[in-house]
Design a protein around this motif. Structure first.
Motif, PDB file in Angstrom:
ATOM      1  N   GLN A   2      13.570  -8.547   2.639  1.00  0.00           N
ATOM      2  CA  GLN A   2      14.561  -7.472   2.558  1.00  0.00           C
ATOM      3  C   GLN A   2      15.835  -7.843   3.317  1.00  0.00           C
ATOM      4  OE1 GLN A   2      12.911  -3.245   2.682  1.00  0.00           O
ATOM      5  NE2 GLN A   2      11.133  -4.405   3.377  1.00  0.00           N
ATOM      6  N   TYR A   3      15.663  -8.467   4.473  1.00  0.00           N
ATOM      7  CA  TYR A   3      16.826  -8.910   5.251  1.00  0.00           C
ATOM      8  C   TYR A   3      17.631  -9.947   4.473  1.00  0.00           C
ATOM      9  CZ  TYR A   3      19.396 -11.563   8.801  1.00  0.00           C
ATOM     10  OH  TYR A   3      20.373 -12.217   9.495  1.00  0.00           O
ATOM     11  N   ILE A   4      16.937 -10.927   3.884  1.00  0.00           N
ATOM     12  CA  ILE A   4      17.608 -11.973   3.111  1.00  0.00           C
ATOM     13  C   ILE A   4      18.338 -11.372   1.919  1.00  0.00           C
ATOM     14  CG2 ILE A   4      17.206 -13.987   1.627  1.00  0.00           C
ATOM     15  CD1 ILE A   4      14.840 -14.644   3.543  1.00  0.00           C
ATOM     16  N   TRP A   5      17.677 -10.465   1.224  1.00  0.00           N
ATOM     17  CA  TRP A   5      18.281  -9.828   0.048  1.00  0.00           C
ATOM     18  C   TRP A   5      19.538  -9.056   0.427  1.00  0.00           C
ATOM     19  CZ3 TRP A   5      17.851  -4.335  -1.166  1.00  0.00           C
ATOM     20  CH2 TRP A   5      18.389  -4.008  -2.407  1.00  0.00           C
ATOM     21  N   ILE A  53       6.732  -1.129  -4.102  1.00  0.00           N
ATOM     22  CA  ILE A  53       7.496   0.044  -3.659  1.00  0.00           C
ATOM     23  C   ILE A  53       8.302  -0.278  -2.408  1.00  0.00           C
ATOM     24  CG2 ILE A  53       7.345   2.444  -2.880  1.00  0.00           C
ATOM     25  CD1 ILE A  53       4.771   2.712  -4.504  1.00  0.00           C
ATOM     26  N   LEU A  54       7.720  -1.029  -1.490  1.00  0.00           N
ATOM     27  CA  LEU A  54       8.418  -1.395  -0.260  1.00  0.00           C
ATOM     28  C   LEU A  54       9.705  -2.172  -0.539  1.00  0.00           C
ATOM     29  CD1 LEU A  54       5.496  -2.503   2.084  1.00  0.00           C
ATOM     30  CD2 LEU A  54       7.201  -0.755   2.623  1.00  0.00           C
ATOM     31  N   LEU A  55       9.684  -3.040  -1.556  1.00  0.00           N
ATOM     32  CA  LEU A  55      10.767  -3.986  -1.755  1.00  0.00           C
ATOM     33  C   LEU A  55      11.787  -3.601  -2.825  1.00  0.00           C
ATOM     34  CD1 LEU A  55       8.690  -7.311  -1.655  1.00  0.00           C
ATOM     35  CD2 LEU A  55      10.062  -6.320   0.199  1.00  0.00           C
ATOM     36  N   SER A  56      11.386  -2.859  -3.840  1.00  0.00           N
ATOM     37  CA  SER A  56      12.151  -2.832  -5.084  1.00  0.00           C
ATOM     38  C   SER A  56      13.110  -1.661  -5.237  1.00  0.00           C
ATOM     39  CB  SER A  56      11.191  -2.810  -6.278  1.00  0.00           C
ATOM     40  OG  SER A  56      10.202  -3.798  -6.155  1.00  0.00           O
ATOM     41  N   ASP A  57      14.146  -1.906  -6.047  1.00  0.00           N
ATOM     42  CA  ASP A  57      14.975  -0.820  -6.569  1.00  0.00           C
ATOM     43  C   ASP A  57      14.302  -0.193  -7.786  1.00  0.00           C
ATOM     44  OD1 ASP A  57      17.190  -1.176  -4.798  1.00  0.00           O
ATOM     45  OD2 ASP A  57      17.776  -2.934  -5.948  1.00  0.00           O
ATOM     46  N   ARG A  58      13.678  -1.067  -8.597  1.00  0.00           N
ATOM     47  CA  ARG A  58      12.938  -0.604  -9.777  1.00  0.00           C
ATOM     48  C   ARG A  58      11.665  -1.428  -9.921  1.00  0.00           C
ATOM     49  NH1 ARG A  58      15.541  -1.019 -15.104  1.00  0.00           N
ATOM     50  NH2 ARG A  58      16.624  -2.824 -14.265  1.00  0.00           N
ATOM     51  N   ILE A  59      10.659  -0.808 -10.540  1.00  0.00           N
ATOM     52  CA  ILE A  59       9.380  -1.474 -10.783  1.00  0.00           C
ATOM     53  C   ILE A  59       9.094  -1.438 -12.277  1.00  0.00           C
ATOM     54  CG2 ILE A  59       6.891  -1.418 -10.350  1.00  0.00           C
ATOM     55  CD1 ILE A  59       7.605   0.113  -7.703  1.00  0.00           C
ATOM     56  N   VAL A  60       8.925  -2.622 -12.863  1.00  0.00           N
ATOM     57  CA  VAL A  60       8.574  -2.728 -14.277  1.00  0.00           C
ATOM     58  C   VAL A  60       7.063  -2.879 -14.353  1.00  0.00           C
ATOM     59  CG1 VAL A  60       8.851  -4.054 -16.412  1.00  0.00           C
ATOM     60  CG2 VAL A  60      10.791  -3.794 -14.841  1.00  0.00           C
ATOM     61  N   LEU A  61       6.384  -1.814 -14.780  1.00  0.00           N
ATOM     62  CA  LEU A  61       4.933  -1.836 -14.887  1.00  0.00           C
ATOM     63  C   LEU A  61       4.545  -2.376 -16.256  1.00  0.00           C
ATOM     64  CD1 LEU A  61       2.124  -1.149 -13.783  1.00  0.00           C
ATOM     65  CD2 LEU A  61       2.397   1.155 -14.741  1.00  0.00           C
ATOM     66  N   MET A  62       3.778  -3.467 -16.255  1.00  0.00           N
ATOM     67  CA  MET A  62       3.360  -4.103 -17.495  1.00  0.00           C
ATOM     68  C   MET A  62       1.885  -3.834 -17.767  1.00  0.00           C
ATOM     69  SD  MET A  62       5.399  -7.753 -17.227  1.00  0.00           S
ATOM     70  CE  MET A  62       4.808  -8.300 -18.846  1.00  0.00           C
ATOM     71  N   GLY A  63       1.570  -3.603 -19.036  1.00  0.00           N
ATOM     72  CA  GLY A  63       0.193  -3.467 -19.478  1.00  0.00           C
ATOM     73  C   GLY A  63      -0.265  -4.767 -20.101  1.00  0.00           C
ATOM     74  N   THR A  64      -1.509  -4.779 -20.583  1.00  0.00           N
ATOM     75  CA  THR A  64      -2.053  -6.034 -21.078  1.00  0.00           C
ATOM     76  C   THR A  64      -2.789  -5.848 -22.404  1.00  0.00           C
ATOM     77  OG1 THR A  64      -3.386  -7.959 -20.438  1.00  0.00           O
ATOM     78  CG2 THR A  64      -4.252  -5.794 -19.848  1.00  0.00           C
ATOM     79  N   ARG A  65      -3.151  -6.986 -23.008  1.00  0.00           N
ATOM     80  CA  ARG A  65      -3.929  -7.092 -24.249  1.00  0.00           C
ATOM     81  C   ARG A  65      -3.232  -6.468 -25.459  1.00  0.00           C
ATOM     82  NH1 ARG A  65      -9.041  -8.970 -22.329  1.00  0.00           N
ATOM     83  NH2 ARG A  65      -8.512  -9.796 -20.295  1.00  0.00           N
ATOM     84  N   PRO A  66      -2.081  -6.900 -25.925  1.00  0.00           N
ATOM     85  CA  PRO A  66      -1.199  -7.870 -25.269  1.00  0.00           C
ATOM     86  C   PRO A  66      -0.285  -7.191 -24.243  1.00  0.00           C
ATOM     87  CG  PRO A  66      -0.253  -7.260 -27.370  1.00  0.00           C
ATOM     88  CD  PRO A  66      -1.572  -6.523 -27.257  1.00  0.00           C
ATOM     89  N   GLY A  67       0.399  -8.015 -23.441  1.00  0.00           N
ATOM     90  CA  GLY A  67       1.295  -7.500 -22.431  1.00  0.00           C
ATOM     91  C   GLY A  67       2.471  -6.762 -23.046  1.00  0.00           C
ATOM     92  N   ARG A  68       2.937  -5.751 -22.323  1.00  0.00           N
ATOM     93  CA  ARG A  68       4.084  -4.963 -22.773  1.00  0.00           C
ATOM     94  C   ARG A  68       4.566  -4.166 -21.574  1.00  0.00           C
ATOM     95  NH1 ARG A  68      -0.331  -2.581 -22.807  1.00  0.00           N
ATOM     96  NH2 ARG A  68      -0.631  -0.331 -22.790  1.00  0.00           N
ATOM     97  N   ILE A  69       5.725  -3.554 -21.698  1.00  0.00           N
ATOM     98  CA  ILE A  69       6.212  -2.677 -20.638  1.00  0.00           C
ATOM     99  C   ILE A  69       5.640  -1.281 -20.861  1.00  0.00           C
ATOM    100  CG2 ILE A  69       8.233  -1.565 -19.617  1.00  0.00           C
ATOM    101  CD1 ILE A  69       9.808  -4.094 -20.205  1.00  0.00           C
ATOM    102  N   VAL A  70       4.877  -0.800 -19.897  1.00  0.00           N
ATOM    103  CA  VAL A  70       4.282   0.531 -19.966  1.00  0.00           C
ATOM    104  C   VAL A  70       5.285   1.579 -19.518  1.00  0.00           C
ATOM    105  CG1 VAL A  70       2.463   2.030 -19.040  1.00  0.00           C
ATOM    106  CG2 VAL A  70       1.954  -0.351 -19.607  1.00  0.00           C
ATOM    107  N   GLU A  71       5.933   1.305 -18.384  1.00  0.00           N
ATOM    108  CA  GLU A  71       6.912   2.242 -17.835  1.00  0.00           C
ATOM    109  C   GLU A  71       7.741   1.524 -16.777  1.00  0.00           C
ATOM    110  OE1 GLU A  71       7.015   6.749 -15.849  1.00  0.00           O
ATOM    111  OE2 GLU A  71       5.253   6.052 -16.945  1.00  0.00           O
ATOM    112  N   ILE A  72       8.975   1.988 -16.602  1.00  0.00           N
ATOM    113  CA  ILE A  72       9.839   1.461 -15.546  1.00  0.00           C
ATOM    114  C   ILE A  72      10.085   2.584 -14.543  1.00  0.00           C
ATOM    115  CG2 ILE A  72      12.095   0.475 -14.970  1.00  0.00           C
ATOM    116  CD1 ILE A  72      12.137  -0.797 -17.745  1.00  0.00           C
ATOM    117  N   PHE A  73       9.752   2.331 -13.290  1.00  0.00           N
ATOM    118  CA  PHE A  73       9.872   3.327 -12.230  1.00  0.00           C
ATOM    119  C   PHE A  73      11.080   3.027 -11.345  1.00  0.00           C
ATOM    120  CE2 PHE A  73       5.404   3.188 -13.360  1.00  0.00           C
ATOM    121  CZ  PHE A  73       5.027   4.525 -13.366  1.00  0.00           C
TER     122      PHE A  73
END
Length: 281
Positions: free
Chosen positions: A179-182, A200-220
């Protein structure tokens, strides 16, 4: 302005011998803004690291495009730096020489030395510039790896579970370090993790990916002020929300892998057990 644009990206691996194929993920589309810290979060097998490698230019998509700084990504470039889970330091070189190694091909030795010292100071390792990798802890090795990558001054810093092999105490310390470096460098950061709390500690946004096959489930979005406190109600509410979404993806994997042996109560027990261990899914 977006530093990274991911447009309908798919990655499929083909087995020519057995004439089979496996789609890691498909239809991945999102933008990552300049100076933003974005985490890719999801269960094993969803394609987080594969997507990061494609952004880095280390792999190619089967279809779709990724652009970085307005240019289509087809190969590694100086605008993107990668930090992997393993520090991959050269054991016969000192900390300073490890950071200088690639720089010496681009600039004079003295300039490379001063630049390496600057970034080692940024990661608080000035006292260890003459040490060798075997004399360092795991966390210190990763800080050298980060300094080595930053020394090339990439616009985009790609981090593939860089703290995954470290103990919880060291990981917590490095969270503060990153976080300091960023904040000091204002780099765009794409960070792969399977740990909800870390994201959650680090991010501005979180891209949650699902599987079989992979995809974006939701962006928080993570609208919490820094430094963030895991003990706060807001932190806990967001963690629970992501946990519930992720648990559904893990259940899908378990159903597929276990078939008739799958037991929903067993799945629930695994979910709560993982949660008690710090959301390290």
């Amino acid at each position: 302005m977006a530093d990274v644009v991911i447009d309908q990206v798919e990655k499929t691996f083909f087995d020519q011998e057995n004439k089979t194929s496996f789609t890691v993920f498909n239809d991945i589309s999102t933008d990552i803004k300049s100076g933003e810290f974005v985490s890719l979060l999801g269960p094993s097998g969803c394609g987080k690291s594969t997507l990061l490698n494609i952004i880095a230019g280390l792999d190619q998509p089967t279809s779709g495009t990724i652009t970085a700084n307005g240019k289509k990504v087809t190969a590694p470039g100086p605008d993107r730096g990668v930090v992997f889970q393993e520090s991959a330091l050269m054991p016969w070189l000192t900390v300073l020489d490890n950071v200088m190694f690639g720089l010496k091909k681009q600039m004079k030795k003295e300039e490379a030395k001063e630049r390496a010292k600057y970034f080692l100071k940024l990661v608080h390792l000035s006292k260890f510039i003459n040490s060798y990798p075997h004399e360092l802890s795991g966390g210190m090795k990763q800080r050298v790896s980060i300094a080595r990558t930053l020394a090339f001054d990439p616009d985009i810093l790609l981090m593939d579970e860089p703290f995954g092999a470290l103990d919880e105490q060291t990981r917590s310390m490095l969270h503060k370090e990153v976080q300091y470096i960023w904040q000091e460098t204002q780099k765009t950061v794409v960070f792969v993790t399977h740990n909800i709390r870390e994201s959650i500690l680090l991010s501005d946004r979180i891209v949650l990916m699902g599987t079989r096959p992979g995809r974006i489930v939701e962006i928080f979005d993570v609208p919490l002020e820094r430094p963030r406190k895991p003990s706060s109600d807001e932190f806990g509410e967001l963690e629970e929300k992501i946990q519930q979404k992720l648990a559904k993806e893990i259940e899908k994997v378990m159903r597929e892998e276990m078939g008739d042996d799958y037991n929903s109560k067993k799945g629930a027990l695994l979910y709560h057990s993982d949660r008690d261990m710090g959301s390290n899914i």
